[in-house]
Design an enzyme around this catalytic site. Structure first.
Site, PDB file in Angstrom:
ATOM      1  N   HIS A 158       0.824  -1.217   0.000  1.00  0.00           N
ATOM      2  CA  HIS A 158       0.000   0.000   0.000  1.00  0.00           C
ATOM      3  C   HIS A 158       0.854   1.261   0.000  1.00  0.00           C
ATOM      4  O   HIS A 158       2.047   1.224   0.324  1.00  0.00           O
ATOM      5  CB  HIS A 158      -0.917   0.018   1.233  1.00  0.00           C
ATOM      6  CG  HIS A 158      -2.125  -0.862   1.090  1.00  0.00           C
ATOM      7  ND1 HIS A 158      -2.068  -2.222   1.310  1.00  0.00           N
ATOM      8  CD2 HIS A 158      -3.399  -0.585   0.739  1.00  0.00           C
ATOM      9  CE1 HIS A 158      -3.285  -2.737   1.101  1.00  0.00           C
ATOM     10  NE2 HIS A 158      -4.107  -1.755   0.760  1.00  0.00           N
ATOM     11  N   LYS A 162      -1.015   5.000   4.697  1.00  0.00           N
ATOM     12  CA  LYS A 162      -1.972   4.093   5.357  1.00  0.00           C
ATOM     13  C   LYS A 162      -1.578   3.920   6.817  1.00  0.00           C
ATOM     14  O   LYS A 162      -0.408   3.677   7.128  1.00  0.00           O
ATOM     15  CB  LYS A 162      -1.965   2.745   4.623  1.00  0.00           C
ATOM     16  CG  LYS A 162      -2.989   1.745   5.156  1.00  0.00           C
ATOM     17  CD  LYS A 162      -3.134   0.579   4.189  1.00  0.00           C
ATOM     18  CE  LYS A 162      -4.107  -0.477   4.722  1.00  0.00           C
ATOM     19  NZ  LYS A 162      -5.436   0.076   5.050  1.00  0.00           N
TER      20      LYS A 162
HETATM   21  N1  NDP Z   1     -13.015  -0.804   1.685  1.00  0.00           N
HETATM   22  C1  NDP Z   1     -12.249  -0.280   0.720  1.00  0.00           C
HETATM   23  O1  NDP Z   1     -12.348  -0.636  -0.464  1.00  0.00           O
HETATM   24  C2  NDP Z   1     -11.258   0.762   1.079  1.00  0.00           C
HETATM   25  C3  NDP Z   1     -11.080   1.073   2.379  1.00  0.00           C
HETATM   26  N2  NDP Z   1     -10.184   2.022   2.737  1.00  0.00           N
HETATM   27  C4  NDP Z   1     -10.135   2.328   4.153  1.00  0.00           C
HETATM   28  O2  NDP Z   1     -10.891   3.514   4.346  1.00  0.00           O
HETATM   29  C5  NDP Z   1     -10.346   4.255   5.428  1.00  0.00           C
HETATM   30  C6  NDP Z   1     -10.005   5.646   4.938  1.00  0.00           C
HETATM   31  O3  NDP Z   1      -8.946   5.584   4.022  1.00  0.00           O
HETATM   32  P1  NDP Z   1      -8.334   6.909   3.376  1.00  0.00           P
HETATM   33  O4  NDP Z   1      -9.420   7.706   2.756  1.00  0.00           O
HETATM   34  O5  NDP Z   1      -7.184   6.488   2.578  1.00  0.00           O
HETATM   35  O6  NDP Z   1      -7.824   7.670   4.685  1.00  0.00           O
HETATM   36  P2  NDP Z   1      -7.683   9.243   4.937  1.00  0.00           P
HETATM   37  O7  NDP Z   1      -6.796   9.403   6.120  1.00  0.00           O
HETATM   38  O8  NDP Z   1      -7.332   9.936   3.663  1.00  0.00           O
HETATM   39  O9  NDP Z   1      -9.163   9.695   5.321  1.00  0.00           O
HETATM   40  C7  NDP Z   1      -9.770   9.489   6.566  1.00  0.00           C
HETATM   41  C8  NDP Z   1     -10.593  10.724   6.840  1.00  0.00           C
HETATM   42  O10 NDP Z   1     -11.447  10.479   7.958  1.00  0.00           O
HETATM   43  C9  NDP Z   1     -11.466  11.661   8.735  1.00  0.00           C
HETATM   44  N3  NDP Z   1     -11.942  11.310  10.073  1.00  0.00           N
HETATM   45  C10 NDP Z   1     -11.277  10.708  11.071  1.00  0.00           C
HETATM   46  N4  NDP Z   1     -12.081  10.541  12.144  1.00  0.00           N
HETATM   47  C11 NDP Z   1     -13.284  11.085  11.787  1.00  0.00           C
HETATM   48  C12 NDP Z   1     -14.512  11.238  12.465  1.00  0.00           C
HETATM   49  N5  NDP Z   1     -14.682  10.826  13.724  1.00  0.00           N
HETATM   50  N6  NDP Z   1     -15.547  11.826  11.805  1.00  0.00           N
HETATM   51  C13 NDP Z   1     -15.397  12.265  10.531  1.00  0.00           C
HETATM   52  N7  NDP Z   1     -14.235  12.161   9.844  1.00  0.00           N
HETATM   53  C14 NDP Z   1     -13.201  11.569  10.473  1.00  0.00           C
HETATM   54  C15 NDP Z   1     -10.036  12.157   8.682  1.00  0.00           C
HETATM   55  O11 NDP Z   1      -9.964  13.500   9.079  1.00  0.00           O
HETATM   56  P3  NDP Z   1      -8.550  14.091   9.628  1.00  0.00           P
HETATM   57  O12 NDP Z   1      -7.623  14.032   8.456  1.00  0.00           O
HETATM   58  O13 NDP Z   1      -8.900  15.474  10.054  1.00  0.00           O
HETATM   59  O14 NDP Z   1      -8.109  13.220  10.740  1.00  0.00           O
HETATM   60  C16 NDP Z   1      -9.742  11.956   7.179  1.00  0.00           C
HETATM   61  O15 NDP Z   1     -10.200  13.058   6.418  1.00  0.00           O
HETATM   62  C17 NDP Z   1      -9.147   3.450   5.918  1.00  0.00           C
HETATM   63  O16 NDP Z   1      -9.532   2.623   6.980  1.00  0.00           O
HETATM   64  C18 NDP Z   1      -8.775   2.623   4.707  1.00  0.00           C
HETATM   65  O17 NDP Z   1      -8.099   1.440   5.053  1.00  0.00           O
HETATM   66  C19 NDP Z   1      -9.454   2.700   1.820  1.00  0.00           C
HETATM   67  C20 NDP Z   1      -9.563   2.403   0.501  1.00  0.00           C
HETATM   68  C21 NDP Z   1     -10.472   1.400   0.008  1.00  0.00           C
HETATM   69  O1  LIG Z   2      -5.964   2.210   3.135  1.00  0.00           O
HETATM   70  C1  LIG Z   2      -6.148   1.849   1.945  1.00  0.00           C
HETATM   71  O2  LIG Z   2      -5.703   2.497   0.990  1.00  0.00           O
HETATM   72  C2  LIG Z   2      -6.935   0.638   1.689  1.00  0.00           C
HETATM   73  N1  LIG Z   2      -7.521   0.064   2.696  1.00  0.00           N
HETATM   74  C3  LIG Z   2      -8.294  -1.122   2.641  1.00  0.00           C
HETATM   75  C4  LIG Z   2      -7.591  -2.245   3.370  1.00  0.00           C
HETATM   76  O3  LIG Z   2      -6.945  -1.995   4.402  1.00  0.00           O
HETATM   77  O4  LIG Z   2      -7.688  -3.386   2.932  1.00  0.00           O
HETATM   78  C5  LIG Z   2      -8.707  -1.467   1.240  1.00  0.00           C
HETATM   79  C6  LIG Z   2      -7.658  -1.240   0.209  1.00  0.00           C
HETATM   80  O5  LIG Z   2      -6.644  -2.175   0.392  1.00  0.00           O
HETATM   81  C7  LIG Z   2      -7.105   0.176   0.304  1.00  0.00           C
END
Ligand code: NDP
Ligand SMILES: O=C(O)C1=N[C@H](C(=O)O)C[C@H](O)C1
Length: 275
Positions: A158, A162
């Site tokens: 990744h 992350k």
């Molecule tokens: N299921 C899937 O296919 C995928 C899942 N993911 C997962 O999704 C999650 C997010 O990933 P990603 O977008 O890369 O991470 P980011 O860090 O870019 O985004 C997370 C966001 O959540 C905000 N946040 C944190 N706590 C809160 C809260 N209590 N209320 C509202 N907003 C909040 C953060 O704000 P701040 O920056 O101010 O802390 C930040 O803007 C991760 O767990 C990742 O593993 C990612 C990609 C694909």
């Molecule tokens: O944090 C990410 O970027 C992603 N998170 C998810 C995971 O932990 O599996 C999904 C994907 O791999 C991207």
């Protein structure tokens, strides 16, 4: 963008399936984590879907009550492992369906969520470790292959921003592979290691070694490596762009109102559980 909004075997006949919204009002959708990498992409995807209406986009520090005030039908949570549990339970308590991409949903969290949903009839939550159809397929293929090989290890790769390791996808893949091997009575993967540097053999997830790589330039990638005498099989998936996750996010939003209780993984909404 591929469109999975055509009715699947599970969603056919439901009010919310499909993109033909003639005569029905759009589903009202809220997003938490809207300023994040995934949240921002989801906001754009929802904005571009004629059958969905984005009614709230929350960041850290915004009051969750805004989701209720906005009369959201579905919440999409894309935050961080420390926040997701509280947010999803808030949605369930308030009668709002949830589509959850955030990682951190281990067995104890899932059990607590099942309990909460038992007291909220009609409410659906999708916990989707990965929304990319290729990744969901790769995990399903790995589970199918698991019992045929002596050895299995997982490498997930990744972007370096992350915050969690191993990835939720790798944890889910390891759990499904382990379950298939247990059911078939497969022996643990052979491993003679008895000296070495800490961490050199990766993390032990349900008896499966998982190695986490963090590298600038990557998005989200996984390899499941199988081996037996004289042969190996590698099942690899690459998300090269977060666009890969959006059709699955939209499918989850459209499907979850017709799926009360907990759905773990996008598989059922893709009809994969019947394949
Ligand atoms: N299921 C899937 O296919 C995928 C899942 N993911 C997962 O999704 C999650 C997010 O990933 P990603 O977008 O890369 O991470 P980011 O860090 O870019 O985004 C997370 C966001 O959540 C905000 N946040 C944190 N706590 C809160 C809260 N209590 N209320 C509202 N907003 C909040 C953060 O704000 P701040 O920056 O101010 O802390 C930040 O803007 C991760 O767990 C990742 O593993 C990612 C990609 C694909
Ligand atoms: O944090 C990410 O970027 C992603 N998170 C998810 C995971 O932990 O599996 C999904 C994907 O791999 C991207």
């Amino acid at each position: 963008m591929p469109d999975f909004s055509v009715p699947t075997p599970d969603t056919a006949g439901s009010d919310t399936a499909g993109s033909d919204t003639a005569g029905s009002s759009p589903l009202r959708v809220a997003v938490t984590g809207a300023g994040g990498r995934m949240g921002a992409a989801a906001v754009d995807a929802i904005d571009g879907a004629p059958d969905l209406e984005l009614v709230a986009a929350l960041g850290r520090g915004d009051a969750l009550e805004e989701i209720v005030r906005a009369r959201a039908d579905v919440l999409v949570d894309l935050t961080v492992p420390d926040s997701t549990e509280e947010i999803v339970h808030f949605a369930v308590r308030n009668g709002i369906h949830a589509v959850v991409g955030t990682t951190g949903w281990d067995e104890s969290r899932l059990a607590a969520l099942r309990d909460a949903l038992a007291g909220a009839p009609g409410i659906g939550v999708l916990i989707a470790p990965n929304f990319a159809v290729g990744s969901v397929l790769a995990t399903a293929f790995a589970a199918k292959a698991a019992r045929f090989f002596e050895s299995v290890e997982i490498i997930e790769l990744h972007h370096p921003d992350k915050v969690d390791a191993p990835s939720g996808t790798a944890a889910r893949t390891a759990a499904l592979v382990a379950e298939a091997r247990r059911a078939a009575g497969t022996a643990p993967s052979p491993d003679a290691t008895h000296t070495g540097a800490p961490g050199a053999r990766g993390a032990d997830v349900d008896g499966v070694r998982v190695h986490s790589v963090r590298l600038r330039g990557l998005v989200a990638h996984q390899e499941v490596l199988f081996g037996s005498a004289g042969e190996t099989l590698t099942i690899r998936h690459d998300s090269l762009d977060r666009a890969s996750f959006m059709p699955g996010v939209l499918l989850g939003i459209r499907s979850v109102p017709a799926a009360p209780g907990l759905t773990h993984g996008l598989d059922a909404f893709l009809g994969l559980d019947k394949a």
